[in-house]
Scaffold this motif. Structure first.
Motif, PDB file in Angstrom:
ATOM      1  N   THR A 185       8.951  -9.629  -2.178  1.00 43.65           N
ATOM      2  CA  THR A 185       9.647  -8.648  -3.005  1.00 43.65           C
ATOM      3  C   THR A 185       9.762  -7.355  -2.191  1.00 43.65           C
ATOM      4  O   THR A 185       9.138  -7.218  -1.134  1.00 43.65           O
ATOM      5  CB  THR A 185       8.869  -8.359  -4.292  1.00 43.65           C
ATOM      6  N   ARG A 186      10.538  -6.410  -2.688  1.00 39.34           N
ATOM      7  CA  ARG A 186      10.715  -5.155  -1.956  1.00 39.34           C
ATOM      8  C   ARG A 186       9.382  -4.416  -1.813  1.00 39.34           C
ATOM      9  O   ARG A 186       9.070  -3.867  -0.757  1.00 39.34           O
ATOM     10  CB  ARG A 186      11.734  -4.266  -2.682  1.00 39.34           C
ATOM     11  N   VAL A 187       8.587  -4.424  -2.877  1.00 38.48           N
ATOM     12  CA  VAL A 187       7.268  -3.770  -2.827  1.00 38.48           C
ATOM     13  C   VAL A 187       6.396  -4.430  -1.759  1.00 38.48           C
ATOM     14  O   VAL A 187       5.754  -3.745  -0.955  1.00 38.48           O
ATOM     15  CB  VAL A 187       6.574  -3.847  -4.202  1.00 38.48           C
ATOM     16  N   GLY A 188       6.370  -5.754  -1.739  1.00 38.14           N
ATOM     17  CA  GLY A 188       5.539  -6.474  -0.775  1.00 38.14           C
ATOM     18  C   GLY A 188       5.958  -6.227   0.656  1.00 38.14           C
ATOM     19  O   GLY A 188       5.119  -6.004   1.540  1.00 38.14           O
ATOM     20  N   GLU A 189       7.270  -6.280   0.906  1.00 38.95           N
ATOM     21  CA  GLU A 189       7.762  -6.071   2.266  1.00 38.95           C
ATOM     22  C   GLU A 189       7.442  -4.661   2.752  1.00 38.95           C
ATOM     23  O   GLU A 189       7.026  -4.456   3.887  1.00 38.95           O
ATOM     24  CB  GLU A 189       9.270  -6.318   2.318  1.00 38.95           C
TER      25      GLU A 189
END
Length: 842
Positions: A185-189
């Motif tokens: 996800t964007r948060v994870g990346e």
């Protein structure tokens, strides 16, 4: 009684000669190691429901075994962890740490850090600078409050405190993100990229701290000249430059020599690389920086990906991460005496340190993320994730204690802070952040019949979306052949391929995760040059170009217990019409006895997808399907002989619908066989009663939904008539009369006349299938006919595709008991609503 270290012997002569093994170094080390592993594994099992990383259990295990709990018993400490054994235990643990830091360097891809962009860099900078400054402020408070810290030099203590509060544990963060399914996800990346920046900065700061620390105390003899610290830093910088400019190209040459084209990896290269880790560690120790820096930098020089890095990981990972590393973290726990935090003042300092660490990291990251226009909920989740401590934090604290910068009380406070901040990460992120689900279009075809009906109504091409899952290279050829067989001129084919990767406790899982970040769940990208260099991707890329099919890769990296959620999530978001799953047994040879069981957990994945899928599902039992097929394309000759076995019911109709697509393909010769029961046997009444107490693994389950048998019979006849009129002369249709279904089906499978046999799962059994209800099942999830053809030891040589139609009304299934009635007149009246309610007669 004090011990002279030189008088300690390695091994004992045994109890029969009067020796106590616990008085000798090696037997005691075995006992200590075993005890640490047992305790840490037991605690990991207890913490698993809380989804805590393994390092938490290892640190807590050390604390439990140390002076805070079991160690309060002086006899226990005297016999199991005597002071004279500490150097031996720590030396063995340090070897594990050395190779673990080599693995961390191997995981960290410098090129990906460069590609991460300004956003990740700014977030990382804010996530380091504010906690670092806060840590310096806390350092002044601690130094003036805790007894003994005023003897420590200001410079080393301030830097160590700043690093301790500002660090983010990259390996632990990756594990937590993977557990929470946030990696791609964007948060994870963003978190991973920022943590990579943070990691590099932390090692630089720690090198600085070690260089200026010396022996830590300001009053221990002569004061060191500042010039010495400068020489240490310059020597360390020269070492890094030498490693990146000389050793890195040499390791690239080694990696090329060990590429798959050369078939085998020369053992000499592996041994030299492992020796290189030790030599690099020795060099940085010689310089005056801790030996772990040498191992870490050497890991950075190894080319990421490829056969060589994988072989290195295979050789050392399990031994290091499973055996030696727990010793290191347990030894940290053994040094932690919670009893030193004994009064209100000390507990107040602990609360101050935890609050400062959390506030500095979370607020600093949150403020900058909001300024970068990241939504508030994502920003706060990002701050909590960046507050993960754990592995690297413990290494920093241990070096601080070793250099006498941190005393027992300060060390205990910081260890508890690291534990607390890491412990709260997973539950906090789960509470505040759920990744947004992509909206699905109103027009979603959940089964093949919907697709055909829409096309006929609109008179135009529709898109047939397939999600094909695979475990590895062994599944690729059969998947491509199956997908190619379904390609028709009437439908545009869009293929999503999903590589199923099990997330284990091994850190190499994280390397796989990093490779998948550019094309992982839920982001699905087209192939680009430079991506997916392996043969799996190459095969699908070639198919995409030669077959003129839209192919999009994705990777699901999860624990097997949650893998089905990833598959169903992508199927939902991409509006897939059919999921194709590989069977949990893989074909390895030229006969049906050569089926290798991948692992029972993969069977569970298939079972849960069959139960929860948002569309139709096919399970492919591969016995070499497509291994001799031609290159896909419009000029392909007849190569695939496919047979559909039809008994009737929704699943069989879906299988026939798939057959209709295959009939259009010029390289497919399709045969439909409908089995008809021999006259005289039809009068045998069969009644199925629900029997939930039966084991669903060994007994077939059928749908509990109501069904009108007359209507179902009419639907079967209608679809067969449509198929025969549409494909007359293209596909063969035959009816076979049989008195033994099992023998008739096995004869087909053994004959070798067909490359692939397609059957319905049969959740609504016909009269013939109902008679098999009490048959002992080997693979109950495939239904009676699929199980017969997939079972080992039956001599079946054809591959099998078991099809299940999507219908939420049919989702509830239960095992049944079969009752045969020679006189079933009393059930005839109910036959119109027959097998649907499986307590009725069929």
């Amino acid at each position: 009684m004090p011990f002279n270290i030189t008088s300690i012997k390695t091994s004992s002569n045994g109890v029969w000669q009067g020796d106590n093994p616990l008085d000798f170094a090696f037997p005691l080390l075995i006992v200590q190691t075993t005890l640490i592993l047992v305790v840490s594994r037991f605690l990991a099992f207890l913490f698993r429901p809380l989804r805590q990383p393994k390092v938490i259990a290892e640190i807590v295990g050390g604390i439990v075994l140390g002076p805070s709990a079991f160690g309060r018993n002086k006899e226990f400490m005297h016999h199991i962890f005597p002071k004279w054994s500490t150097p031996t235990l720590e030396s063995v643990a340090s070897i594990g740490l050395l190779f673990f830091l080599f693995l961390v360097g191997l995981e960290l891809d410098l090129s990906s850090i460069r590609r991460s962009g300004k956003r990740a860099f700014v977030i990382a900078f804010a996530g380091i600078s504010l906690p670092f400054v806060s840590g310096i402020g806390v350092a002044f408070v601690l130094r003036n409050t805790i007894d003994g810290l005023d003897q420590v030099g200001y410079g080393p203590f301030l830097v160590f405190m700043g690093v301790a509060l500002s660090i983010t544990a990259f390996p632990v963060l990756a594990r937590i993100l993977a557990e929470l399914k946030l990696l791609t996800t964007r948060v994870g990346e963003t978190a991973m990229s920022a943590a990579a920046f943070n990691d590099v900065a932390a090692w630089i700061l720690l090198a600085l701290a070690v260089a200026i620390a010396g022996d830590g105390t300001a009053s221990s003899g002569e004061k060191k000249s500042p010039v010495i610290a400068i020489w240490v830093l310059l020597s360390g910088l020269a070492f890094v430059i030498f490693m990146l400019t000389v050793i890195r190209p040499a390791m690239r040459w080694v990696a090329r020599r060990c590429s798959p084209e050369h078939d085998v990896v020369d053992e000499a290269y592996i041994c030299l690389t492992l020796a290189g880790v030790m030599v690099s560690g020795f060099m940085t120790d010689l310089i005056g920086i801790h030996s772990i820096f040498g191992a870490f930098v050497f890991g950075l020089t190894i080319p990421k990906g490829g056969n060589f890095a994988e072989r290195l990981i295979e050789r050392i990972e399990d031994f290091v991460s499973g055996l030696l590393l727990p010793l290191y973290f347990a030894s940290s726990g053994l040094k932690t005496d919670v009893a030193t935090i004994r009064d209100a003042k000390s507990w107040g300092l602990l609360a101050l340190v935890i609050t400062t660490a959390c506030a500095g990291k979370i607020l600093g990251t949150f403020a900058v993320a909001v300024m970068l226009k990241i939504p508030a909920r994502e920003s706060i989740a990002l701050g909590v994730l960046m507050n993960t401590k754990g592995l690297v934090e413990l290494i920093v604290l241990n070096i601080g204690k070793e250099k006498k910068v941190l005393n027992d009380e300060c060390f205990a406070i910081l260890v508890l802070m690291a534990l607390f901040t890491t412990f709260i990460t997973t539950p906090t992120v789960m509470a505040i952040y759920k990744p947004a689900r992509e909206g699905t279009s109103a027009v979603t075809h959940r089964k093949l019949r919907d697709l055909s009906a829409t096309r006929e109504a609109a008179g135009s091409k529709d898109v047939f979306r397939i999600l094909a899952c695979f475990h590895g290279p062994g599944n690729v050829s059969s998947l491509i052949s199956l997908v190619e067989a379904t390609r028709s001129t009437q439908k545009q084919l869009k293929l999503f391929i999903m590589h199923l990767v099990e997330l284990t406790e091994r850190s190499s899982s994280i390397i796989m995760v990093q490779r998948a970040r550019k094309n992982g769940l839920p982001f699905i990208n087209r192939f680009r040059r430079g991506e997916w260099h392996d043969r799996v991707a190459g095969a699908f890329q070639a198919y995409s170009q030669l077959g003129r099919v839209s192919v999009r890769p994705t990777t699901a990296i999860s624990a097997l217990s949650t893998m089905d959620q990833d598959i169903c999530h992508v199927a939902e978001n991409k509006r897939v019409t059919m999921i194709i799953l590989p069977f949990h047994k893989q074909w390895r040879g030229a006969d049906d006895e050569s089926m290798e069981n991948l692992r029972h957990g993969w069977r569970g994945v298939n079972q849960r997808v069959l139960k929860n899928a948002p569309c139709s599902v096919g399970v492919l039992v591969d016995r070499g399907f497509g291994s001799g097929s031609p290159t896909p394309g419009p000029t392909a000759t007849v190569a695939q002989r496919i047979c559909i076995i039809f008994f009737g019911g929704p699943d069989d109709r879906e299988a026939l619908e798939l057959g209709g697509m295959m009939a259009e393909h010029p390289a497919v010769k399709l045969t439909v066989i409908k089995f008809v029961e021999k006259e005289g046997l039809e009068s045998d009444g069969v009644m199925l009663r629900p029997s939930p107490s039966r084991c669903s693994e060994k007994n077939y389950s059928f749908s509990t939904a109501e069904m009108n048998r007359e209507k179902e019979k009419e639907l079967d006849e209608t679809i067969l008539a449509e198929f025969r009129s549409k494909w007359n002369g293209v596909a063969d249709y035959t009816e076979k009369v049989t008195s033994s279904i099992v023998e008739a089906v096995l004869t087909l499978g053994r004959s070798g006349d067909y490359d692939l046999i397609i059957v319905g799962k049969g959740r609504f059994p016909s009269k013939m299938i109902a008679k098999l209800a009490d048959r002992q099942a080997e693979h109950a999830e495939l239904g009676p006919i699929g199980d017969i053809l997939a079972s080992s030891g039956q001599g079946v040589v054809s591959s099998v595709l078991v099809v299940q139609e999507h219908d939420m009304a049919h989702a509830e299934e239960t095992p049944v008991a079969k009752i045969v009635q020679s006189d079933c007149e009393k059930y005839k009246a109910d036959e119109s609503s027959g097998a649907g309610e499986i307590s009725k007669a069929v």
